[in-house]
Motif scaffolding. Sequence first.
Motif, PDB file in Angstrom:
ATOM      1  N   MET A   1       0.562  -1.006   0.065  1.00 30.49           N
ATOM      2  CA  MET A   1       0.226   0.128   0.266  1.00 30.49           C
ATOM      3  C   MET A   1       0.439   1.444   0.031  1.00 30.49           C
ATOM      4  O   MET A   1       1.903   1.350   0.717  1.00 30.49           O
ATOM      5  CB  MET A   1      -0.985  -0.281   0.883  1.00 30.49           C
ATOM      6  CG  MET A   1      -1.756   0.928   1.085  1.00 30.49           C
ATOM      7  SD  MET A   1      -3.290   1.130   0.223  1.00 30.49           S
ATOM      8  CE  MET A   1      -4.411  -0.037   0.891  1.00 30.49           C
ATOM      9  N   PRO A   2       0.777   2.128  -0.959  1.00 31.07           N
ATOM     10  CA  PRO A   2       1.197   3.254  -0.737  1.00 31.07           C
ATOM     11  C   PRO A   2       1.295   4.260   0.109  1.00 31.07           C
ATOM     12  O   PRO A   2       0.702   3.827   0.861  1.00 31.07           O
ATOM     13  CB  PRO A   2       1.004   4.197  -2.029  1.00 31.07           C
ATOM     14  CG  PRO A   2       0.228   3.150  -3.144  1.00 31.07           C
ATOM     15  CD  PRO A   2      -0.370   2.040  -1.990  1.00 31.07           C
ATOM     16  N   ARG A   3       2.207   5.204   0.558  1.00 26.55           N
ATOM     17  CA  ARG A   3       2.313   5.487   1.982  1.00 26.55           C
ATOM     18  C   ARG A   3       2.327   7.473   1.755  1.00 26.55           C
ATOM     19  O   ARG A   3       3.089   7.508   0.624  1.00 26.55           O
ATOM     20  CB  ARG A   3       4.138   5.578   2.943  1.00 26.55           C
ATOM     21  CG  ARG A   3       3.261   4.160   3.436  1.00 26.55           C
ATOM     22  CD  ARG A   3       4.652   3.843   4.640  1.00 26.55           C
ATOM     23  NE  ARG A   3       5.330   4.843   5.358  1.00 26.55           N
ATOM     24  CZ  ARG A   3       6.518   4.827   5.262  1.00 26.55           C
ATOM     25  NH1 ARG A   3       7.664   3.886   4.785  1.00 26.55           N
ATOM     26  NH2 ARG A   3       6.968   6.008   6.555  1.00 26.55           N
ATOM     27  N   GLU A  50      -1.111   5.264   5.395  1.00 25.72           N
ATOM     28  CA  GLU A  50      -1.291   4.371   4.135  1.00 25.72           C
ATOM     29  C   GLU A  50      -2.404   3.986   3.427  1.00 25.72           C
ATOM     30  O   GLU A  50      -3.700   4.940   4.045  1.00 25.72           O
ATOM     31  CB  GLU A  50      -1.526   2.714   4.248  1.00 25.72           C
ATOM     32  CG  GLU A  50       0.249   2.537   4.739  1.00 25.72           C
ATOM     33  CD  GLU A  50       0.381   1.295   5.063  1.00 25.72           C
ATOM     34  OE1 GLU A  50      -0.747   0.462   5.471  1.00 25.72           O
ATOM     35  OE2 GLU A  50       1.248   0.569   5.300  1.00 25.72           O
ATOM     36  N   ALA A  51      -2.489   4.763   2.147  1.00 23.03           N
ATOM     37  CA  ALA A  51      -3.443   4.971   1.064  1.00 23.03           C
ATOM     38  C   ALA A  51      -3.586   4.238  -0.458  1.00 23.03           C
ATOM     39  O   ALA A  51      -1.980   4.948  -0.501  1.00 23.03           O
ATOM     40  CB  ALA A  51      -3.816   6.266   1.563  1.00 23.03           C
ATOM     41  N   ALA A  52      -4.247   4.192  -0.984  1.00 22.22           N
ATOM     42  CA  ALA A  52      -4.153   3.974  -2.090  1.00 22.22           C
ATOM     43  C   ALA A  52      -3.290   5.386  -3.139  1.00 22.22           C
ATOM     44  O   ALA A  52      -2.874   5.319  -4.135  1.00 22.22           O
ATOM     45  CB  ALA A  52      -5.613   3.213  -2.964  1.00 22.22           C
ATOM     46  N   THR A  53      -4.289   5.935  -2.989  1.00 18.86           N
ATOM     47  CA  THR A  53      -4.193   7.784  -3.711  1.00 18.86           C
ATOM     48  C   THR A  53      -3.472   9.285  -2.589  1.00 18.86           C
ATOM     49  O   THR A  53      -4.677   8.377  -1.683  1.00 18.86           O
ATOM     50  CB  THR A  53      -4.921   8.311  -4.217  1.00 18.86           C
ATOM     51  OG1 THR A  53      -6.058   8.509  -3.986  1.00 18.86           O
ATOM     52  CG2 THR A  53      -5.238   6.722  -5.119  1.00 18.86           C
ATOM     53  N   ASP A  56      -7.488   9.823  -0.991  1.00 16.31           N
ATOM     54  CA  ASP A  56      -7.623   8.865  -0.364  1.00 16.31           C
ATOM     55  C   ASP A  56      -7.035   9.185   1.236  1.00 16.31           C
ATOM     56  O   ASP A  56      -7.769   8.949   2.577  1.00 16.31           O
ATOM     57  CB  ASP A  56      -7.292   7.580  -0.458  1.00 16.31           C
ATOM     58  CG  ASP A  56      -8.336   6.822  -1.664  1.00 16.31           C
ATOM     59  OD1 ASP A  56      -9.386   7.741  -2.144  1.00 16.31           O
ATOM     60  OD2 ASP A  56      -8.060   5.823  -2.425  1.00 16.31           O
ATOM     61  N   GLN A  60      -8.745  11.060   5.550  1.00 17.61           N
ATOM     62  CA  GLN A  60      -8.859  10.407   6.925  1.00 17.61           C
ATOM     63  C   GLN A  60      -8.399  11.684   7.515  1.00 17.61           C
ATOM     64  O   GLN A  60      -9.072  12.187   8.467  1.00 17.61           O
ATOM     65  CB  GLN A  60      -7.298   9.620   7.130  1.00 17.61           C
ATOM     66  CG  GLN A  60      -7.428   8.771   5.852  1.00 17.61           C
ATOM     67  CD  GLN A  60      -5.647   7.652   6.127  1.00 17.61           C
ATOM     68  OE1 GLN A  60      -5.164   8.096   6.894  1.00 17.61           O
ATOM     69  NE2 GLN A  60      -5.579   7.546   4.719  1.00 17.61           N
ATOM     70  N   ARG A  73       4.167  11.800  -1.465  1.00 16.97           N
ATOM     71  CA  ARG A  73       4.372  10.300  -1.349  1.00 16.97           C
ATOM     72  C   ARG A  73       5.504   9.921  -1.331  1.00 16.97           C
ATOM     73  O   ARG A  73       6.258  10.959  -1.511  1.00 16.97           O
ATOM     74  CB  ARG A  73       3.842   9.429  -2.845  1.00 16.97           C
ATOM     75  CG  ARG A  73       4.396   8.222  -3.258  1.00 16.97           C
ATOM     76  CD  ARG A  73       2.984   7.294  -3.638  1.00 16.97           C
ATOM     77  NE  ARG A  73       3.209   5.774  -2.890  1.00 16.97           N
ATOM     78  CZ  ARG A  73       2.706   4.789  -4.382  1.00 16.97           C
ATOM     79  NH1 ARG A  73       2.545   6.108  -5.363  1.00 16.97           N
ATOM     80  NH2 ARG A  73       4.048   4.026  -4.388  1.00 16.97           N
ATOM     81  N   ARG A  75       8.445   7.082   0.799  1.00 24.38           N
ATOM     82  CA  ARG A  75       9.191   5.594   1.410  1.00 24.38           C
ATOM     83  C   ARG A  75      10.205   5.089   2.524  1.00 24.38           C
ATOM     84  O   ARG A  75      11.049   6.296   2.045  1.00 24.38           O
ATOM     85  CB  ARG A  75       9.526   4.554   0.186  1.00 24.38           C
ATOM     86  CG  ARG A  75      10.556   5.450  -0.959  1.00 24.38           C
ATOM     87  CD  ARG A  75      11.166   4.188  -1.849  1.00 24.38           C
ATOM     88  NE  ARG A  75      12.081   4.697  -2.567  1.00 24.38           N
ATOM     89  CZ  ARG A  75      12.829   4.499  -2.553  1.00 24.38           C
ATOM     90  NH1 ARG A  75      13.529   3.969  -1.119  1.00 24.38           N
ATOM     91  NH2 ARG A  75      14.155   4.667  -2.928  1.00 24.38           N
TER      92      ARG A  75
END
Length: 80
Positions: A1-3, A50-53, A56, A60, A73, A75
């Motif tokens: 999952m992207p961060r 963590e979220a898909a986009t 997204d 939150q 984005r 990592r």
Amino acid sequence: MPRFLLEHVHAAPECGVVFAAFKAFDSPLRHRMTVGSCDFGTHRIWWDVEAATAADALAQLPRYVAERTAAIRVRDVRTP
């Protein structure tokens, strides 16, 4: 999952509004520890999520907070 690193910036008089915005918003970030700099005069808060986009990730947050937040984005990287 992207961060994403969510970086929120506000002015000193807005601190109370930012925190109050969470009271009426169902968020996975509520009651979770994070880091902030308000006590030191720069009025920023950061969340690692963590979220898909990016959209997204921002979803939150309460709208008032999200409108003043950048979703970056990220990592893990190893410092040489």
